[in-house]
Design a protein around this motif. Structure first.
Motif, short mmCIF file in Angstrom:
data_model
loop_
_atom_site.label_atom_id
_atom_site.label_comp_id
_atom_site.label_asym_id
_atom_site.label_seq_id
_atom_site.Cartn_x
_atom_site.Cartn_y
_atom_site.Cartn_z
N LEU A 1 0.68 -1.33 -0.01
CA LEU A 1 0.12 -0.06 0.12
C LEU A 1 0.79 1.35 0.03
CD1 LEU A 1 -3.03 -0.86 2.19
CD2 LEU A 1 -2.92 -0.81 -0.01
N LEU A 2 2.01 1.16 0.66
CA LEU A 2 2.83 2.56 0.66
C LEU A 2 3.16 2.71 -0.80
CD1 LEU A 2 5.01 2.36 3.75
CD2 LEU A 2 3.12 3.97 3.16
N PRO A 3 3.97 1.88 -1.57
CA PRO A 3 4.12 1.97 -2.93
C PRO A 3 3.03 2.61 -3.76
CG PRO A 3 5.44 0.04 -2.34
CD PRO A 3 4.28 0.45 -1.15
N ALA A 4 1.69 2.00 -3.44
CA ALA A 4 0.64 2.00 -4.10
C ALA A 4 0.19 3.60 -3.84
CB ALA A 4 -0.31 1.38 -3.82
N ALA A 5 0.30 4.10 -2.49
CA ALA A 5 -0.09 5.50 -2.24
C ALA A 5 1.19 6.62 -3.22
CB ALA A 5 0.18 5.80 -1.07
N GLU A 6 2.14 5.94 -3.20
CA GLU A 6 3.43 6.99 -3.78
C GLU A 6 3.11 6.83 -5.45
OE1 GLU A 6 6.49 8.89 -5.37
OE2 GLU A 6 5.62 8.75 -3.39
N TRP A 7 2.51 5.98 -6.01
CA TRP A 7 2.16 6.00 -7.39
C TRP A 7 0.80 6.42 -7.34
CZ3 TRP A 7 4.15 0.08 -7.61
CH2 TRP A 7 5.66 0.22 -7.75
N ARG A 8 0.06 6.80 -6.53
CA ARG A 8 -1.36 7.60 -6.44
C ARG A 8 -2.37 6.52 -6.96
NH1 ARG A 8 0.50 13.56 -9.05
NH2 ARG A 8 2.39 13.78 -7.93
N LEU A 9 -2.08 5.14 -6.78
CA LEU A 9 -3.12 4.34 -7.08
C LEU A 9 -4.30 4.48 -5.94
CD1 LEU A 9 -0.88 1.41 -8.38
CD2 LEU A 9 -2.13 2.77 -9.58
N VAL A 10 -3.69 4.54 -4.62
CA VAL A 10 -4.44 4.76 -3.60
C VAL A 10 -4.26 6.15 -2.80
CG1 VAL A 10 -5.24 3.69 -1.45
CG2 VAL A 10 -4.56 2.40 -3.46
N PRO A 11 -5.20 6.87 -2.62
CA PRO A 11 -4.95 8.14 -1.84
C PRO A 11 -4.12 7.83 -0.40
CG PRO A 11 -7.31 7.92 -2.53
CD PRO A 11 -6.59 6.85 -2.54
N PHE A 12 -3.07 8.48 -0.14
CA PHE A 12 -2.42 8.27 1.04
C PHE A 12 -3.16 8.71 2.19
CE2 PHE A 12 0.49 9.70 4.29
CZ PHE A 12 1.61 8.84 4.14
N PRO A 13 -4.16 9.59 2.29
CA PRO A 13 -5.05 9.86 3.53
C PRO A 13 -5.62 8.47 4.01
CG PRO A 13 -5.11 11.78 2.17
CD PRO A 13 -4.40 10.80 1.42
N LYS A 14 -6.19 7.78 2.97
CA LYS A 14 -7.06 6.50 3.02
C LYS A 14 -5.94 5.48 3.42
CE LYS A 14 -10.79 7.28 0.07
NZ LYS A 14 -11.76 6.62 -1.36
N VAL A 15 -4.91 5.38 3.03
CA VAL A 15 -3.85 4.39 3.50
C VAL A 15 -3.58 4.66 5.05
CG1 VAL A 15 -1.50 3.54 3.29
CG2 VAL A 15 -2.65 4.03 1.27
N LEU A 16 -3.42 5.88 5.29
CA LEU A 16 -2.98 6.40 6.84
C LEU A 16 -4.46 5.89 7.76
CD1 LEU A 16 -1.44 7.48 8.82
CD2 LEU A 16 -2.22 9.60 8.10
N ALA A 17 -5.58 6.14 7.13
CA ALA A 17 -6.87 6.07 7.91
C ALA A 17 -7.04 4.62 8.16
CB ALA A 17 -8.02 6.57 7.12
N PHE A 18 -7.04 3.67 7.04
CA PHE A 18 -7.01 2.32 7.28
C PHE A 18 -6.09 1.48 8.16
CE2 PHE A 18 -9.65 2.55 3.05
CZ PHE A 18 -10.92 1.82 3.72
N GLN B 1 -4.61 3.11 10.73
CA GLN B 1 -4.92 3.39 12.19
C GLN B 1 -6.00 2.30 12.74
OE1 GLN B 1 -6.28 7.42 11.69
NE2 GLN B 1 -4.12 8.33 12.23
N LEU B 2 -6.92 1.96 11.75
CA LEU B 2 -7.98 0.80 12.20
C LEU B 2 -7.24 -0.49 12.40
CD1 LEU B 2 -10.98 1.59 9.70
CD2 LEU B 2 -10.61 2.28 12.26
N LEU B 3 -6.41 -0.76 11.37
CA LEU B 3 -5.33 -2.07 11.61
C LEU B 3 -4.77 -1.94 12.82
CD1 LEU B 3 -4.45 -4.83 10.54
CD2 LEU B 3 -2.82 -3.45 9.41
N LEU B 4 -4.38 -0.83 13.27
CA LEU B 4 -3.42 -0.64 14.54
C LEU B 4 -4.01 -0.74 15.88
CD1 LEU B 4 -0.29 0.23 15.27
CD2 LEU B 4 -0.95 2.55 15.44
N LEU B 5 -5.31 -0.19 15.78
CA LEU B 5 -6.51 -0.58 16.90
C LEU B 5 -6.65 -1.83 17.01
CD1 LEU B 5 -8.64 2.64 16.29
CD2 LEU B 5 -7.00 2.31 18.26
N PHE B 6 -6.92 -2.64 15.87
CA PHE B 6 -7.32 -4.05 15.96
C PHE B 6 -6.22 -4.90 16.57
CE2 PHE B 6 -7.37 -8.29 13.64
CZ PHE B 6 -8.63 -8.82 14.27
N SER B 7 -4.91 -4.64 15.86
CA SER B 7 -3.64 -5.43 16.43
C SER B 7 -3.47 -4.90 17.77
CB SER B 7 -2.40 -4.67 15.55
OG SER B 7 -2.69 -4.89 14.33
N MET B 8 -3.78 -3.84 18.41
CA MET B 8 -3.65 -3.71 19.95
C MET B 8 -4.70 -4.45 20.81
SD MET B 8 -3.41 0.46 20.29
CE MET B 8 -2.13 1.50 19.60
#
Length: 608
Positions: free
Chosen positions: A289-306, A308-315
């Motif tokens: 996802l980080l390379p996808a955000a850099e190539w603008r295939l996925v918006p970076f804010p959405k990568v960050l937002a998702f 954060q959800l993964l981080l909460l689930f991992s906690m």
């Protein structure tokens, strides 16, 4: 006692970064320099400008402005991603003036109808995300007393200023930045040092847990550094630091999840499977996802937002796994659970305030939570190191015991064979009375070997009484004086006169000194000097015995200390091991080495 001291040391070390964070203030942002008189204007989606205008041609809205108290998320957005803001520049005289501002997320700054500063690419069709760091925008003295305009672009829920915009001098800005974020900058290097130390230990002890923790420390050190605006003073590349910040966060979480899985091993493989899957998901997130955000295939804010959800689930999953192990009596799990709860609570509060309360600007609790978690992990690793050392010592003791047992069996076999032969002769009535002394000698030899073996395998603990080592040594010299004079041996003692008493077993030290003195005397059958040095060396008592004998050959020196290896005709090879065992029980050290000239030296160090 050692555990108490170790706990106190870890606590003291932990206070250093905590105190630094506590002492860090809000900087010296000058209240009189804050922009005021805010007004806003929403640019309608169908009117949004795409493409950069000609130089010097800036169309500023002339009507439709409305007043607002806070320049963040004004009402009436209606799907617009472009916000105009204007404020009054305070009048006054400034030296190297500029505006300290942090905005969502790309913007142009205009004064007197000209674009004076641009951050990001706000007029591009598919703009690249570069983060929202604190920026220092240079200003011209002649603009003060007039209006300052901002054209802001943000496709996220938040748009506008993340904190108050303040006019200040450049030197004041740097001082304020160092005061506000200097502790975090130091904290980042602290994490890096801890991580590199753990990686070094991992290379020495070959343990995956230390390698994973080391990677965690290094990545979170980079993450902490990237979250400071001080880094932009050194190398102003916002996009690089933004992507590196997220990448280090993801890889740091990957490393700590792998650490937890490795720590508990395969004994709870079904329970740990969740951790194994999670850290692989985190790693895949960083790789895809980080390379996808850099190539603008996925918006970076959405990568960050998702994430954060993964981080909460991992906690939540980590806490569940630690709870399971803690309920089954795992002490390490209890320690990690406490640290994880502190870090998770602080991280959850920060995520909540950053997403839902962006204008509140509360203190970042995750820094304190991270420190608590870090020292919880360090305490677990220290316990692991202690356990490894105990297991290693136990293995060495078993190895030595095995060699000793084999040596005892070998040494006793010969006299037992002799005794068995003589007893067979006695049984057949052909016993010669002259062999009885020989049989007694063999029995005495067996008894001597067993006594030395018992002394070596189970030495008495040193007595908790203070004794003057110089007096003990003097008694030993007096005891061996007649034997030494008969052999033509001269004993001399030199001391620095600053000796103190030590807690020791007087009888055990006497035995060590007697064994060392007799070895030195036997090494000089034709006589010679034995020089004894007795002095303080820091917090240790240093005792050296130097003889002028033939010395020990290199091949024999390498084997000294092996059970039952001796160069003496009637020796057992246990004397040096007994001396080393006694000195070791006194928390000291005994070393024997060849002198540059003729002879050998026995060096004993005892703690004062």
């Amino acid at each position: 006692m050692k555990r108490i001291l170790l706990t106190f040391l870890l606590f003291a070390i932990g206070l250093i970064p905590i105190a630094a964070l506590w002492a860090s203030g809000s900087g010296e942002w000058n209240p009189s320099g804050r922009l005021s008189g805010w007004e806003y204007f929403w640019e309608k989606p169908e009117e949004e400008v795409i493409g950069r205008p000609e130089p010097g041609l800036v169309t500023v809205p002339s009507a439709g402005w409305a007043s607002i108290d806070s320049p963040l998320n004004p009402p009436g957005r209606n799907g617009s991603n472009v916000l105009w803001l204007r404020a009054d520049l305070p009048a006054g005289t400034w030296r190297d003036p500029g505006l300290a501002a942090r905005l969502y997320e790309m913007y142009e700054v205009m004064a007197e109808g000209k674009v004076i500063y641009t951050y990001g690419t706000p007029r591009a069709e598919n703009p690249a995300y570069q983060g929202t760091p604190l920026r220092f925008i240079p200003l011209n003295q002649e603009w003060f007393g007039g209006k300052l305009y901002f054209r802001i672009y943000s496709g996220k829920a938040n748009i506008g200023f993340m904190q108050d915009a303040v006019v200040m001098e450049q030197a004041q800005y740097i001082r304020s930045l160092l005061k506000e974020q200097g502790s975090r900058f130091i904290l980042g290097f602290f994490y890096l040092l801890v991580g590199m130390a753990a990686i070094y230990i991992a290379m020495r002890v070959n343990q995956k847990e230390f390698l994973s923790f080391g990677a965690f420390g290094v990545f979170f050190g980079i993450y902490t550094l990237c979250r400071t605006a001080i880094l932009y003073l050194l190398f102003d590349v916002p996009k690089l630091w933004t992507y590196l910040e997220l990448a280090s966060l993801i890889l740091g979480c990957t490393a700590i999840l792998a650490f937890m899985e490795q720590l508990f091993g395969e004994s709870y493989s079904r329970i740990n499977r969740g951790l194994r899957i999670l850290w692989k998901v985190h790693l895949l997130y960083a790789m895809v996802l980080l390379p996808a955000a850099e190539w603008r295939l996925v918006p970076f804010p959405k990568v960050l937002a998702f994430y954060q959800l993964l981080l909460l689930f991992s906690m939540a999953v980590s806490i569940g796994v630690l709870l399971y192990h803690a309920r089954h009596g795992n002490r390490d799990a209890r320690i990690l659970l406490l640290g994880t709860l502190c870090f998770s609570a602080a991280g959850a509060v920060d995520i909540y305030t950053n997403v839902l309360l962006p204008a509140a600007h509360p203190p970042q609790l995750s820094y304190i939570g991270m420190l608590v978690f870090l020292f919880a992990v360090i305490s677990v690793l220290v316990r692991l190191l202690i356990q490894m050392k105990v297991q290693l010592n136990h293995s060495e003791k078993l190895s030595v015991a095995g060699r000793l047992a084999a040596g005892v069996a070998h040494e006793i076999r010969n006299p037992v064979t002799v005794l068995s032969g003589y007893l067979q002769l006695m049984k057949n009535g052909r016993m010669n009375p002259d062999v009885i002394p020989v049989m007694l000698d063999e029995v005495n030899r067996i008894n001597s070997i067993i006594n030395e073996f018992l002394l070596l395998s189970k030495p008495d603990k040193p007595a908790n009484e203070k004794h003057d080592v110089a007096l003990i040594l003097g008694e030993v010299i007096s005891f061996l004086k007649a034997e030494a004079e008969e052999a033509g041996i001269r004993v001399s003692v030199s001391t620095d006169g600053r000796l103190g008493s030590i807690r020791c077993s007087k009888d055990q030290l006497k035995q060590v000194f007697i064994n060392v003195m007799k070895n030195a005397m036997e090494a000089m059958p034709g006589g010679g000097p034995i020089d004894i040095e007795l002095r303080r060396d820091g917090r240790e008592l240093l005792i050296r015995f130097l003889d002028a004998g033939e010395g020990i050959a290199g091949k024999d020196m390498e084997r000294l200390g092996e059970p039952f290896y001796t160069t003496k005709e009637n020796g057992t090879g246990l004397g040096l091991m007994i001396c080393q065992s006694i000195i070791s029980h006194h928390q000291g050290n005994l070393v024997l080495y060849g002198r540059p000239e003729k002879g050998t030296c026995v060096e004993i160090r005892l703690p004062l």
